[in-house]
Design a protein around this motif. Structure first.
Motif, PDB file in Angstrom:
ATOM      1  N   ASP A  79       8.175   1.124   2.366  1.00 25.44           N
ATOM      2  CA  ASP A  79       9.065   1.691   1.349  1.00 25.44           C
ATOM      3  C   ASP A  79       9.543   0.613   0.375  1.00 25.44           C
ATOM      4  O   ASP A  79       9.585   0.840  -0.842  1.00 25.44           O
ATOM      5  CB  ASP A  79      10.281   2.356   2.023  1.00 25.44           C
ATOM      6  CG  ASP A  79       9.914   3.640   2.752  1.00 25.44           C
ATOM      7  OD1 ASP A  79       8.827   4.190   2.485  1.00 25.44           O
ATOM      8  OD2 ASP A  79      10.722   4.088   3.591  1.00 25.44           O
ATOM      9  N   ILE A  80       9.885  -0.552   0.897  1.00 23.70           N
ATOM     10  CA  ILE A  80      10.336  -1.655   0.044  1.00 23.70           C
ATOM     11  C   ILE A  80       9.218  -2.121  -0.879  1.00 23.70           C
ATOM     12  O   ILE A  80       9.397  -2.294  -2.088  1.00 23.70           O
ATOM     13  CB  ILE A  80      10.834  -2.835   0.905  1.00 23.70           C
ATOM     14  CG1 ILE A  80      12.098  -2.443   1.665  1.00 23.70           C
ATOM     15  CG2 ILE A  80      11.089  -4.065   0.038  1.00 23.70           C
ATOM     16  CD1 ILE A  80      12.519  -3.445   2.719  1.00 23.70           C
ATOM     17  N   ILE A  81       8.030  -2.303  -0.312  1.00 23.28           N
ATOM     18  CA  ILE A  81       6.894  -2.818  -1.096  1.00 23.28           C
ATOM     19  C   ILE A  81       6.442  -1.805  -2.132  1.00 23.28           C
ATOM     20  O   ILE A  81       6.207  -2.150  -3.298  1.00 23.28           O
ATOM     21  CB  ILE A  81       5.729  -3.185  -0.159  1.00 23.28           C
ATOM     22  CG1 ILE A  81       6.129  -4.363   0.740  1.00 23.28           C
ATOM     23  CG2 ILE A  81       4.472  -3.523  -0.963  1.00 23.28           C
ATOM     24  CD1 ILE A  81       5.198  -4.580   1.910  1.00 23.28           C
ATOM     25  N   ASN A  82       6.330  -0.546  -1.730  1.00 27.15           N
ATOM     26  CA  ASN A  82       5.854   0.478  -2.663  1.00 27.15           C
ATOM     27  C   ASN A  82       6.855   0.716  -3.788  1.00 27.15           C
ATOM     28  O   ASN A  82       6.470   0.987  -4.927  1.00 27.15           O
ATOM     29  CB  ASN A  82       5.564   1.775  -1.917  1.00 27.15           C
ATOM     30  CG  ASN A  82       4.336   1.680  -1.032  1.00 27.15           C
ATOM     31  OD1 ASN A  82       3.409   0.932  -1.337  1.00 27.15           O
ATOM     32  ND2 ASN A  82       4.321   2.426   0.053  1.00 27.15           N
ATOM     33  N   LYS A  83       8.151   0.603  -3.495  1.00 24.64           N
ATOM     34  CA  LYS A  83       9.168   0.729  -4.533  1.00 24.64           C
ATOM     35  C   LYS A  83       9.008  -0.381  -5.555  1.00 24.64           C
ATOM     36  O   LYS A  83       9.090  -0.161  -6.765  1.00 24.64           O
ATOM     37  CB  LYS A  83      10.561   0.690  -3.917  1.00 24.64           C
ATOM     38  CG  LYS A  83      11.685   0.823  -4.936  1.00 24.64           C
ATOM     39  CD  LYS A  83      13.044   0.792  -4.245  1.00 24.64           C
ATOM     40  CE  LYS A  83      14.158   0.879  -5.259  1.00 24.64           C
ATOM     41  NZ  LYS A  83      15.506   0.836  -4.604  1.00 24.64           N
ATOM     42  N   GLN A  84       8.765  -1.595  -5.065  1.00 25.38           N
ATOM     43  CA  GLN A  84       8.567  -2.724  -5.975  1.00 25.38           C
ATOM     44  C   GLN A  84       7.301  -2.540  -6.800  1.00 25.38           C
ATOM     45  O   GLN A  84       7.265  -2.851  -7.989  1.00 25.38           O
ATOM     46  CB  GLN A  84       8.485  -4.037  -5.181  1.00 25.38           C
ATOM     47  CG  GLN A  84       8.226  -5.277  -6.025  1.00 25.38           C
ATOM     48  CD  GLN A  84       9.356  -5.588  -6.973  1.00 25.38           C
ATOM     49  OE1 GLN A  84      10.496  -5.174  -6.728  1.00 25.38           O
ATOM     50  NE2 GLN A  84       9.069  -6.299  -8.045  1.00 25.38           N
ATOM     51  N   THR A  85       6.231  -2.038  -6.185  1.00 21.23           N
ATOM     52  CA  THR A  85       4.970  -1.831  -6.896  1.00 21.23           C
ATOM     53  C   THR A  85       5.142  -0.828  -8.033  1.00 21.23           C
ATOM     54  O   THR A  85       4.646  -1.047  -9.143  1.00 21.23           O
ATOM     55  CB  THR A  85       3.880  -1.333  -5.920  1.00 21.23           C
ATOM     56  OG1 THR A  85       3.685  -2.314  -4.874  1.00 21.23           O
ATOM     57  CG2 THR A  85       2.569  -1.104  -6.647  1.00 21.23           C
ATOM     58  N   ILE A  86       5.861   0.256  -7.758  1.00 20.20           N
ATOM     59  CA  ILE A  86       6.114   1.263  -8.803  1.00 20.20           C
ATOM     60  C   ILE A  86       6.924   0.651  -9.928  1.00 20.20           C
ATOM     61  O   ILE A  86       6.649   0.890 -11.116  1.00 20.20           O
ATOM     62  CB  ILE A  86       6.825   2.482  -8.188  1.00 20.20           C
ATOM     63  CG1 ILE A  86       5.884   3.229  -7.233  1.00 20.20           C
ATOM     64  CG2 ILE A  86       7.323   3.420  -9.288  1.00 20.20           C
ATOM     65  CD1 ILE A  86       6.575   4.303  -6.415  1.00 20.20           C
ATOM     66  N   THR A  87       7.932  -0.145  -9.591  1.00 19.60           N
ATOM     67  CA  THR A  87       8.773  -0.794 -10.606  1.00 19.60           C
ATOM     68  C   THR A  87       7.941  -1.724 -11.489  1.00 19.60           C
ATOM     69  O   THR A  87       8.074  -1.723 -12.717  1.00 19.60           O
ATOM     70  CB  THR A  87       9.901  -1.595  -9.934  1.00 19.60           C
ATOM     71  OG1 THR A  87      10.707  -0.706  -9.157  1.00 19.60           O
ATOM     72  CG2 THR A  87      10.779  -2.271 -10.979  1.00 19.60           C
ATOM     73  N   ASP A  88       7.052  -2.499 -10.857  1.00 20.92           N
ATOM     74  CA  ASP A  88       6.197  -3.404 -11.627  1.00 20.92           C
ATOM     75  C   ASP A  88       5.269  -2.653 -12.561  1.00 20.92           C
ATOM     76  O   ASP A  88       5.007  -3.082 -13.685  1.00 20.92           O
ATOM     77  CB  ASP A  88       5.367  -4.279 -10.665  1.00 20.92           C
ATOM     78  CG  ASP A  88       6.228  -5.281  -9.914  1.00 20.92           C
ATOM     79  OD1 ASP A  88       7.366  -5.536 -10.349  1.00 20.92           O
ATOM     80  OD2 ASP A  88       5.754  -5.810  -8.873  1.00 20.92           O
ATOM     81  N   GLU A  89       4.738  -1.515 -12.086  1.00 20.84           N
ATOM     82  CA  GLU A  89       3.831  -0.727 -12.914  1.00 20.84           C
ATOM     83  C   GLU A  89       4.567  -0.157 -14.133  1.00 20.84           C
ATOM     84  O   GLU A  89       4.015  -0.097 -15.246  1.00 20.84           O
ATOM     85  CB  GLU A  89       3.219   0.398 -12.081  1.00 20.84           C
ATOM     86  CG  GLU A  89       2.199  -0.097 -11.061  1.00 20.84           C
ATOM     87  CD  GLU A  89       1.699   1.007 -10.158  1.00 20.84           C
ATOM     88  OE1 GLU A  89       2.277   2.122 -10.201  1.00 20.84           O
ATOM     89  OE2 GLU A  89       0.738   0.762  -9.401  1.00 20.84           O
ATOM     90  N   ILE A  90       5.817   0.264 -13.940  1.00 19.55           N
ATOM     91  CA  ILE A  90       6.597   0.798 -15.053  1.00 19.55           C
ATOM     92  C   ILE A  90       6.862  -0.296 -16.080  1.00 19.55           C
ATOM     93  O   ILE A  90       6.729  -0.080 -17.300  1.00 19.55           O
ATOM     94  CB  ILE A  90       7.919   1.386 -14.531  1.00 19.55           C
ATOM     95  CG1 ILE A  90       7.649   2.654 -13.705  1.00 19.55           C
ATOM     96  CG2 ILE A  90       8.862   1.720 -15.704  1.00 19.55           C
ATOM     97  CD1 ILE A  90       8.877   3.218 -13.016  1.00 19.55           C
ATOM     98  N   ARG A  91       7.174  -1.496 -15.599  1.00 24.31           N
ATOM     99  CA  ARG A  91       7.457  -2.615 -16.500  1.00 24.31           C
ATOM    100  C   ARG A  91       6.235  -3.043 -17.287  1.00 24.31           C
ATOM    101  O   ARG A  91       6.335  -3.461 -18.444  1.00 24.31           O
ATOM    102  CB  ARG A  91       7.987  -3.796 -15.710  1.00 24.31           C
ATOM    103  CG  ARG A  91       9.409  -3.603 -15.184  1.00 24.31           C
ATOM    104  CD  ARG A  91       9.805  -4.742 -14.290  1.00 24.31           C
ATOM    105  NE  ARG A  91      11.180  -4.586 -13.810  1.00 24.31           N
ATOM    106  CZ  ARG A  91      11.731  -5.370 -12.882  1.00 24.31           C
ATOM    107  NH1 ARG A  91      11.018  -6.336 -12.319  1.00 24.31           N
ATOM    108  NH2 ARG A  91      12.977  -5.150 -12.508  1.00 24.31           N
ATOM    109  N   SER A  92       5.064  -2.932 -16.657  1.00 24.99           N
ATOM    110  CA  SER A  92       3.841  -3.359 -17.343  1.00 24.99           C
ATOM    111  C   SER A  92       3.341  -2.334 -18.344  1.00 24.99           C
ATOM    112  O   SER A  92       2.533  -2.624 -19.195  1.00 24.99           O
ATOM    113  CB  SER A  92       2.745  -3.663 -16.306  1.00 24.99           C
ATOM    114  OG  SER A  92       2.397  -2.505 -15.582  1.00 24.99           O
TER     115      SER A  92
END
Length: 214
Positions: free
Chosen positions: A201-214
């Motif tokens: 959950d922690i990792i996937n949340k970060q991955t989604i956040t990074d994708e939105i930023r990119s």
């Protein structure tokens, strides 16, 4: 960020971890490891979804045995965790994806990786130990700033719920995935799915956040 869970050997636990949908599942094919798969039946792999990459971990094993286990278990990936040469590593790329692991300490020379360019698909950076991994210990992650090649890498060694927030701060263009192992166990080779779910959950949340930023 990709997630690899490594060091599984119990059939029921394999099924439970696979249900969490990691990107890679790792199986230790090194007899001196407490997570050695031993006589694990290939039947245990049949319930693993095809999009999860089955990864075999070897330490200075012969090409013949590696080939035979790829055939027996249908491995998609091999992780070479010993002193395997660039040429040896490359010889399997027509069959499987190849990870080359390196144990890092304060004296590690990233220059030795140059010879593996175009020979392997990924590097995996672990903490240097005499036991070739599974120590639950971290290395100094600031060392990763010295890695300048274009080959993507996985981070391993002592990753836990306690330091996942620190991992999220690693900003490296080739940081591709994390390798979760001994800090998520109830016993060697048996994973705590509750802890793993929290980590996912922690990792996937970060991955989604990074994708939105990119």
């Amino acid at each position: 960020m990709k997630i690899k869970v490594c060091g599984l050997k119990d059939p029921e636990n394999i099924e439970a971890v696979a249900a969490l949908k990691p990107d890679y599942l790792g199986f230790i094919c090194y007899g001196l490891s407490p997570r050695y798969i031993g006589q694990l039946s290939a039947e245990s792999f049949k319930k693993i979804q095809k999009n999860i990459k089955k990864t075999a971990v070897f330490v200075n094993e012969s090409a013949e045995i590696i080939d035979s286990l790829i055939d027996a278990y249908g491995f998609d990936v091999i992780q070479l965790h010993g002193d395997e040469s660039p040429e040896f590593s490359h010889s399997f790329r027509d069959r499987v994806t190849v990870f080359k692991a390196f144990g890092l300490d304060g004296n590690f020379d990233f220059g030795q990786l140059d010879n593996y360019i175009n020979k392997v698909d990924y590097f995996l950076f672990d903490t240097k130990t005499a036991a070739y991994g599974g120590s639950g210990k971290t290395f100094d992650w600031e060392m990763l700033d010295n890695y300048k090649l274009n080959v993507p890498f996985f981070l391993s060694g002592g990753i836990s719920l306690d330091n996942l927030e620190e991992i999220k701060k690693i900003n490296h263009p080739q940081f591709y995935g994390v390798d979760l192992n001994s800090r998520f166990e109830t016993a060697p080779g048996v994973k705590d799915t509750g802890k793993l779910k929290q980590a996912f959950d922690i990792i996937n949340k970060q991955t989604i956040t990074d994708e939105i930023r990119s």
